[in-house]
Design an enzyme around this catalytic site. Sequence first.
Site, PDB file in Angstrom:
ATOM      1  N   TYR A  88      -8.384  16.069  -5.506  1.00 57.53           N
ATOM      2  CA  TYR A  88      -7.522  15.460  -6.528  1.00 57.53           C
ATOM      3  C   TYR A  88      -6.644  16.540  -7.164  1.00 57.53           C
ATOM      4  CZ  TYR A  88      -6.435  12.513 -10.660  1.00 57.53           C
ATOM      5  OH  TYR A  88      -5.803  11.782 -11.643  1.00 57.53           O
ATOM      6  N   ASP A 130       0.874  -1.172   0.000  1.00 53.38           N
ATOM      7  CA  ASP A 130       0.000   0.000   0.000  1.00 53.38           C
ATOM      8  C   ASP A 130       0.915   1.227   0.000  1.00 53.38           C
ATOM      9  OD1 ASP A 130      -1.574   2.181   0.753  1.00 53.38           O
ATOM     10  OD2 ASP A 130      -2.869   0.968   2.031  1.00 53.38           O
ATOM     11  N   LYS A 146      -2.591  16.360  -7.045  1.00 53.08           N
ATOM     12  CA  LYS A 146      -1.811  16.266  -8.284  1.00 53.08           C
ATOM     13  C   LYS A 146      -1.022  17.554  -8.534  1.00 53.08           C
ATOM     14  CE  LYS A 146      -2.901  12.082  -9.710  1.00 53.08           C
ATOM     15  NZ  LYS A 146      -1.895  11.001  -9.769  1.00 53.08           N
TER      16      LYS A 146
HETATM   17  N1  LIG Z   1      -7.489   7.424 -16.141  1.00 55.80           N
HETATM   18  C1  LIG Z   1      -7.342   8.746 -16.282  1.00 55.80           C
HETATM   19  O1  LIG Z   1      -8.141   9.402 -16.959  1.00 55.80           O
HETATM   20  C2  LIG Z   1      -6.165   9.439 -15.632  1.00 55.80           C
HETATM   21  C3  LIG Z   1      -5.853  10.731 -16.075  1.00 55.80           C
HETATM   22  C4  LIG Z   1      -4.785  11.407 -15.489  1.00 55.80           C
HETATM   23  C5  LIG Z   1      -4.047  10.780 -14.491  1.00 55.80           C
HETATM   24  N2  LIG Z   1      -4.384   9.526 -14.077  1.00 55.80           N
HETATM   25  C6  LIG Z   1      -3.579   8.928 -13.025  1.00 55.80           C
HETATM   26  O2  LIG Z   1      -3.048   7.717 -13.492  1.00 55.80           O
HETATM   27  C7  LIG Z   1      -2.738   6.877 -12.386  1.00 55.80           C
HETATM   28  C8  LIG Z   1      -3.227   5.483 -12.681  1.00 55.80           C
HETATM   29  O3  LIG Z   1      -4.638   5.488 -12.732  1.00 55.80           O
HETATM   30  P1  LIG Z   1      -5.490   4.630 -13.777  1.00 55.80           P
HETATM   31  O4  LIG Z   1      -6.285   5.575 -14.557  1.00 55.80           O
HETATM   32  O5  LIG Z   1      -4.619   3.644 -14.461  1.00 55.80           O
HETATM   33  O6  LIG Z   1      -6.547   3.938 -12.795  1.00 55.80           O
HETATM   34  P2  LIG Z   1      -6.612   2.487 -12.167  1.00 55.80           P
HETATM   35  O7  LIG Z   1      -7.640   2.554 -11.104  1.00 55.80           O
HETATM   36  O8  LIG Z   1      -6.747   1.456 -13.224  1.00 55.80           O
HETATM   37  O9  LIG Z   1      -5.151   2.325 -11.532  1.00 55.80           O
HETATM   38  C9  LIG Z   1      -4.779   2.814 -10.275  1.00 55.80           C
HETATM   39  C10 LIG Z   1      -4.132   1.676  -9.522  1.00 55.80           C
HETATM   40  O10 LIG Z   1      -3.627   2.175  -8.269  1.00 55.80           O
HETATM   41  C11 LIG Z   1      -3.919   1.212  -7.285  1.00 55.80           C
HETATM   42  N3  LIG Z   1      -3.945   1.824  -5.962  1.00 55.80           N
HETATM   43  C12 LIG Z   1      -4.893   2.658  -5.458  1.00 55.80           C
HETATM   44  N4  LIG Z   1      -4.589   2.979  -4.187  1.00 55.80           N
HETATM   45  C13 LIG Z   1      -3.423   2.339  -3.888  1.00 55.80           C
HETATM   46  C14 LIG Z   1      -2.603   2.271  -2.740  1.00 55.80           C
HETATM   47  N5  LIG Z   1      -2.941   2.920  -1.613  1.00 55.80           N
HETATM   48  N6  LIG Z   1      -1.479   1.527  -2.790  1.00 55.80           N
HETATM   49  C15 LIG Z   1      -1.155   0.860  -3.917  1.00 55.80           C
HETATM   50  N7  LIG Z   1      -1.888   0.868  -5.035  1.00 55.80           N
HETATM   51  C16 LIG Z   1      -3.014   1.603  -5.018  1.00 55.80           C
HETATM   52  C17 LIG Z   1      -5.296   0.658  -7.686  1.00 55.80           C
HETATM   53  O11 LIG Z   1      -5.563  -0.589  -7.103  1.00 55.80           O
HETATM   54  C18 LIG Z   1      -5.168   0.587  -9.204  1.00 55.80           C
HETATM   55  O12 LIG Z   1      -4.680  -0.672  -9.641  1.00 55.80           O
HETATM   56  C19 LIG Z   1      -3.358   7.548 -11.161  1.00 55.80           C
HETATM   57  O13 LIG Z   1      -2.360   8.207 -10.427  1.00 55.80           O
HETATM   58  C20 LIG Z   1      -4.326   8.538 -11.771  1.00 55.80           C
HETATM   59  O14 LIG Z   1      -4.565   9.628 -10.924  1.00 55.80           O
HETATM   60  C21 LIG Z   1      -5.413   8.841 -14.637  1.00 55.80           C
END
Ligand SMILES: NC(=O)c1ccc[n+]([C@@H]2O[C@H](COP(=O)([O-])OP(=O)(O)OC[C@H]3O[C@@H](n4cnc5c(N)ncnc54)[C@H](O)[C@@H]3O)[C@@H](O)[C@H]2O)c1
Length: 253
Positions: free
Chosen positions: A152, A61, A156
């Site tokens: 958020y 985590d 960020k």
């Molecule tokens: N999807 C979008 O539109 C988008 C856009 C900009 C930025 N992001 C960023 O990209 C990153 C990845 O997100 P994603 O879109 O692939 O979503 P996602 O939910 O598929 O992936 C996020 C992963 O982080 C894991 N996670 C959450 N809390 C955690 C913790 N405390 N310890 C360890 N793991 C943890 C989740 O289990 C998940 O597998 C994030 O930081 C998100 O903010 C996503």
Amino acid sequence: MQRFDGKVVIVTGAGSGIGAGTARRFAAEGASVVLTGRTREKLERTAADLPADRCLVHPADVSQLEQVEALVAAAVSRFGRLDVLVNNAGVAPGGRVHEASVDDWRQVMSIDLDGVFYGCRAALPELMKTRGSIINVSSVSGLGADWNMAFYNAAKGAVTNLTRAMALDYGRDGVRVNAVCPSLTRTDLTEDMMADEALIAKFRERIALGRVAEPDDIAAAIAFLASDDARFVTGVNLPVDGGLSASNGQPPQ
Ligand SMILES: NC(=O)c1ccc[n+]([C@@H]2O[C@H](COP(=O)([O-])OP(=O)(O)OC[C@H]3O[C@@H](n4cnc5c(N)ncnc54)[C@H](O)[C@@H]3O)[C@@H](O)[C@H]2O)c1
């Protein structure tokens, strides 16, 4: 010869979305990859596509410093070094400030911001040995604000400037620190949004390239920043957003 032959990469949040795509990309380019996240089953699913001898699943985590320190130790114990840390794990709750509980605020800060700090703190001693690099997954939401996503945006935004600050502090140690700032990307995090066709049409309208991102689009930019191709690039928050942030926000005509 591939770009990451002999290199060791930790990817947080590797059980889905951008993290899973990033793990696949680094493995395809020769790296040994350490997959972390909270749920072993999700990580095992990502690992199933990677070469077993170049992959380690280590659940942790990111909001727990001791678990993150144990993760780095496990990576070095298994593969002997650490070259790249991808701080990707994150959550993206909505809400306005006066409606949020203190717990809501703490939850996003502990994962999206503390998690990045803990990862960097634990990994930097190893990265200074290998002259490695850190890639933070920030967001276009760390460059400007969204409606109804204040916590958020705050988390960020902090990652965006932490990236710049660490680039200054570790450049002389040979460690580069960069971030990618994706726009809307098709992952578990955005599953509900993706199902709303009217909403996605509005997003597409504002994205110059006319589509939402796929995880592999973001993984490609992360791999570039981690590679020697970006050897003179540090302190950058790279929008990977199909041109969204090129706009001043006024609607297309
Ligand atoms: N999807 C979008 O539109 C988008 C856009 C900009 C930025 N992001 C960023 O990209 C990153 C990845 O997100 P994603 O879109 O692939 O979503 P996602 O939910 O598929 O992936 C996020 C992963 O982080 C894991 N996670 C959450 N809390 C955690 C913790 N405390 N310890 C360890 N793991 C943890 C989740 O289990 C998940 O597998 C994030 O930081 C998100 O903010 C996503």
